[in-house]
Design an enzyme around this catalytic site. Structure first.
Site, mmCIF file in Angstrom:
data_model
loop_
_atom_site.group_PDB
_atom_site.id
_atom_site.type_symbol
_atom_site.label_atom_id
_atom_site.label_comp_id
_atom_site.label_asym_id
_atom_site.label_seq_id
_atom_site.Cartn_x
_atom_site.Cartn_y
_atom_site.Cartn_z
ATOM 1 N N ASN A 138 2.383 -5.033 -3.124
ATOM 2 C CA ASN A 138 0.967 -5.375 -2.942
ATOM 3 C C ASN A 138 0.158 -4.093 -2.708
ATOM 4 O OD1 ASN A 138 -1.019 -7.545 -2.434
ATOM 5 N ND2 ASN A 138 -1.003 -6.867 -0.305
ATOM 6 N N GLU A 168 -5.924 -10.745 -1.730
ATOM 7 C CA GLU A 168 -6.804 -10.521 -0.571
ATOM 8 C C GLU A 168 -8.273 -10.439 -1.010
ATOM 9 O OE1 GLU A 168 -3.387 -7.657 1.538
ATOM 10 O OE2 GLU A 168 -5.516 -7.192 1.843
ATOM 11 N N HIS A 176 -10.243 -6.193 -2.993
ATOM 12 C CA HIS A 176 -11.362 -6.043 -2.052
ATOM 13 C C HIS A 176 -12.500 -5.353 -2.817
ATOM 14 C CE1 HIS A 176 -9.018 -7.303 1.403
ATOM 15 N NE2 HIS A 176 -8.057 -6.460 1.064
ATOM 16 N N GLU A 222 0.807 -1.221 0.000
ATOM 17 C CA GLU A 222 0.000 0.000 0.000
ATOM 18 C C GLU A 222 0.842 1.274 0.000
ATOM 19 O OE1 GLU A 222 -3.557 -2.525 2.228
ATOM 20 O OE2 GLU A 222 -2.908 -0.630 3.143
ATOM 21 N N ASP A 260 -12.028 -10.498 -1.469
ATOM 22 C CA ASP A 260 -13.333 -10.631 -0.837
ATOM 23 C C ASP A 260 -14.271 -9.694 -1.578
ATOM 24 O OD1 ASP A 260 -12.166 -9.052 2.266
ATOM 25 O OD2 ASP A 260 -12.646 -8.130 0.330
HETATM 26 O O1 LIG Z 1 -7.789 -3.987 5.984
HETATM 27 C C1 LIG Z 1 -7.918 -5.169 5.230
HETATM 28 C C2 LIG Z 1 -6.590 -5.573 4.649
HETATM 29 C C3 LIG Z 1 -6.113 -4.536 3.645
HETATM 30 N N1 LIG Z 1 -4.820 -4.911 3.100
HETATM 31 C C4 LIG Z 1 -3.776 -5.264 4.043
HETATM 32 C C5 LIG Z 1 -4.264 -6.269 5.059
HETATM 33 O O2 LIG Z 1 -3.263 -6.535 5.997
HETATM 34 C C6 LIG Z 1 -5.518 -5.781 5.728
HETATM 35 O O3 LIG Z 1 -5.926 -6.778 6.676
HETATM 36 C C7 LIG Z 1 -6.620 -6.326 7.829
HETATM 37 O O4 LIG Z 1 -5.789 -5.459 8.551
HETATM 38 C C8 LIG Z 1 -6.477 -4.901 9.699
HETATM 39 C C9 LIG Z 1 -5.621 -3.836 10.332
HETATM 40 O O5 LIG Z 1 -5.145 -2.976 9.389
HETATM 41 C C10 LIG Z 1 -6.788 -6.036 10.683
HETATM 42 O O6 LIG Z 1 -7.537 -5.508 11.776
HETATM 43 C C11 LIG Z 1 -6.822 -5.556 12.992
HETATM 44 O O7 LIG Z 1 -6.802 -6.855 13.483
HETATM 45 C C12 LIG Z 1 -6.075 -6.962 14.731
HETATM 46 C C13 LIG Z 1 -5.987 -8.417 15.133
HETATM 47 O O8 LIG Z 1 -7.250 -8.967 15.219
HETATM 48 C C14 LIG Z 1 -6.786 -6.115 15.820
HETATM 49 O O9 LIG Z 1 -5.948 -6.128 16.983
HETATM 50 C C15 LIG Z 1 -6.561 -6.686 18.084
HETATM 51 O O10 LIG Z 1 -7.474 -5.744 18.589
HETATM 52 C C16 LIG Z 1 -8.148 -6.267 19.761
HETATM 53 C C17 LIG Z 1 -9.216 -5.287 20.197
HETATM 54 O O11 LIG Z 1 -9.020 -4.046 19.660
HETATM 55 C C18 LIG Z 1 -7.106 -6.483 20.898
HETATM 56 O O12 LIG Z 1 -7.756 -7.022 22.022
HETATM 57 C C19 LIG Z 1 -6.081 -7.479 20.399
HETATM 58 O O13 LIG Z 1 -5.038 -7.644 21.362
HETATM 59 C C20 LIG Z 1 -5.452 -6.955 19.116
HETATM 60 O O14 LIG Z 1 -4.606 -7.955 18.590
HETATM 61 C C21 LIG Z 1 -6.872 -4.684 15.340
HETATM 62 O O15 LIG Z 1 -7.662 -3.948 16.268
HETATM 63 C C22 LIG Z 1 -7.565 -4.630 13.970
HETATM 64 O O16 LIG Z 1 -7.493 -3.317 13.435
HETATM 65 C C23 LIG Z 1 -7.677 -7.069 9.970
HETATM 66 O O17 LIG Z 1 -7.881 -8.197 10.837
HETATM 67 C C24 LIG Z 1 -7.018 -7.547 8.674
HETATM 68 O O18 LIG Z 1 -7.931 -8.329 7.928
#
Ligand SMILES: OC[C@H]1CNC[C@@H](O)[C@@H]1O[C@@H]1O[C@H](CO)[C@@H](O[C@@H]2O[C@H](CO)[C@@H](O[C@@H]3O[C@H](CO)[C@@H](O)[C@H](O)[C@H]3O)[C@H](O)[C@H]2O)[C@H](O)[C@H]1O
Length: 317
Positions: free
Chosen positions: A171, A235, A207, A130, A237
């Protein structure tokens, strides 16, 4: 019926899924589908910098090791995600106010340490993630602002040195269509190749919204492939306004088929990864209000029409 990985194996390509660590550990319905249908996995979060090095110098490899071990036990390849990104950076790094030369050293050390640990176990890395804004300008990030665009070539060179066998990718999202953003990436890719930088592929995150798979996608992937690069959907969906109607679910099925064929129909398509398996665990509802149902399996692991669309797209016959 032939599974998704059965079709993919017959084609010699990857069909992957983003894997969440929680269900990987304690949900047999999740791993049953994962191991039956997918020959590749990507860590949805646990190989990101904030997860691996929460405080400087102390590493948390357990979850990433778990995924790599699981993949090895189930004959699945691993896509590494991701090394140099503007997001999900640990606070010590974001707030460290490091100089450019310190940041160079820090980024190189992260790549040497992470890529070195999984050398030979990861077939492809999203080295840089990104980097562009929608208008094709460079996205503001710790790396871009402090190091300039040159950090991209350095990250690719350092990753190649750490694991010469891994295929190295840039990516991004919203680059699937022929637009200002994909034009900018195309120009950068051409320049990197002309400079002899080890860039091997482009990751099209894909996406999408239901009914909106770009009509220019196949031709766009073809132009990158014509540079001699691999192309991958990394990725995938396809989100639907919820509750999803049967008409929208049928359209989603067509979209999964079209998107996969847009890649498989051009040379050097290395594979398709969906950004999750079941609607039960998807980033979509938490990010796009009123949307969801984006993945091939529903909340109770029943295959949706989307699964059939993806299967038809993968089916080599
Ligand atoms: O955004 C979608 C894609 C876009 N391209 C790049 C790719 O890497 C990205 O993936 C998404 O990237 C996101 C962050 O940017 C991820 O979201 C994070 O996912 C993390 C793990 O589950 C979360 O972290 C957890 O948050 C919880 C509550 O807030 C805490 O209790 C946990 O300790 C913490 O690990 C973050 O808040 C949350 O923001 C999504 O699961 C994931 O699907």
């Amino acid at each position: 019926a032939t599974t998704l990985r059965g079709h993919a194996d017959a084609r010699g390509v990857k069909i992957g899924a983003a894997v969440a660590d929680g269900p990987l550990q304690n949900e047999s319905a999740y791993t049953a589908v994962l191991d039956r249908e997918f020959n590749s996995v990507t860590a949805e979060n646990v190989m990101k910098w904030d997860a691996l090095e929460p405080s400087r110098g102390s590493y948390n490899w357990a979850a990433a090791d778990r995924l790599v071990a699981h993949a090895s036990a189930h004959k699945q390849g691993v896509r590494g995600h991701t090394l140099a990104w503007y997001s999900q950076l640990p606070s010590w790094l974001k707030n460290g106010n490091f100089s450019a030369s310190e940041l160079n050293t820090i980024l190189k050390k992260h790549i040497d340490t992470t890529v070195g640990r999984y050398k030979g176990k990861i077939y492809s890395w999203d080295v840089v993630n990104e980097t562009f804004n929608e208008d094709g300008s460079m996205r503001s990030s710790l790396w871009q602002n402090k190091l300039g665009t040159g950090y991209i070539a350095n990250a690719l060179r350092w990753t190649h040195a750490a694991d010469p066998a891994a295929k190295l990718y840039i990516n991004d999202y919203n680059i699937e269509a022929d637009n200002a953003k994909s034009d900018a990436l195309y120009a950068l890719a051409k320049q990197l190749l002309a400079d002899g930088v080890p860039l091997h592929g482009i990751g099209f995150q894909s996406h999408f919204v239901v009914g909106q798979v770009p009509s220019s996608m196949k031709a766009n992937l073809k132009r990158f492939s014509d540079l001699g690069l691999e192309v991958s959907i990394t990725e995938l969906d396809i989100r639907i306004p919820t509750p999803a109607s049967s008409t929208e679910l049928a359209q989603q099925s067509t979209d999964y088929k079209t998107a996969s064929e847009n890649c498989l129909g051009v040379p050097r398509c290395a594979g398709i990864t969906v950004w999750g398996i079941t609607d039960k665990y998807s980033w979509v509802p938490g990010t796009f209000n009123g949307y969801g149902a984006a993945l091939p399996y529903n909340e109770s692991y029943a295959a949706k029409p989307a699964y059939t669309g993806l299967s038809k797209g993968l089916d080599p016959t």
